[in-house]
Enzyme design. Sequence first.
Site, short mmCIF file in Angstrom:
data_model
loop_
_atom_site.label_atom_id
_atom_site.label_comp_id
_atom_site.label_asym_id
_atom_site.label_seq_id
_atom_site.Cartn_x
_atom_site.Cartn_y
_atom_site.Cartn_z
N ASP A 7 0.89 -1.16 0.00
CA ASP A 7 0.00 0.00 0.00
C ASP A 7 0.93 1.22 0.00
OD1 ASP A 7 -2.40 1.52 0.17
OD2 ASP A 7 -2.07 1.75 2.32
N GLU A 68 -0.98 -1.35 -4.92
CA GLU A 68 -2.20 -0.60 -5.17
C GLU A 68 -2.00 0.32 -6.37
OE1 GLU A 68 -4.15 2.99 -2.94
OE2 GLU A 68 -4.77 1.11 -1.97
N ASP A 141 -2.72 1.30 6.90
CA ASP A 141 -1.88 1.03 5.72
C ASP A 141 -1.41 -0.43 5.72
OD1 ASP A 141 -1.35 4.07 4.89
OD2 ASP A 141 -1.05 3.85 7.05
#
Length: 174
Positions: A7, A68, A141
Amino acid sequence: MRVLGVDPGLTRCGLGAVEGRPGAPLSLVAVGVVRTPADDDIGSRLVAIERGIEQWLDDVRPDSVAVERVFAQHNVRTVMGTAQAAAVAIVCAARRGLPVALHTPSEVKAAITGSGTAGKQQVGTMVTRLLRLDAMPRPADAADALALAICHVWRGGAQNRLADALARARGRTP
């Protein structure tokens, strides 16, 4: 399959690794974040993220990396930092010859919760359940990185098989 989820972020880059296969229970390998001080210059921050990701790749030894996919936000500065951190993760994986997949936030949310508009709390709750953890990974996160890895285990294998079949049908062997 062992997947490292990333992330991306400049201040906190979430990292989470899971192991498993579609249709079978998943297991947590590792979870955490690489942090950089907001007042450091961009070059120092990206080098720190690279070092952290490289260490994770050494320790976790994933079969693939799921990052991501950066999407347009109203805050261009935030999007740029996120994109730069994502690029570092992609380069680190590519340098080792690891396959990299990009998943959108809504794709990950839909895979984990059944809704592409789920909130962070819902995603964290489902990650906790799916990995049979005692507590939700913190910060968010870290939970998001695990969600990316889970999404890739569940969807990545099918996507890779489809891409291979299409390549073979077009006369290009993968």
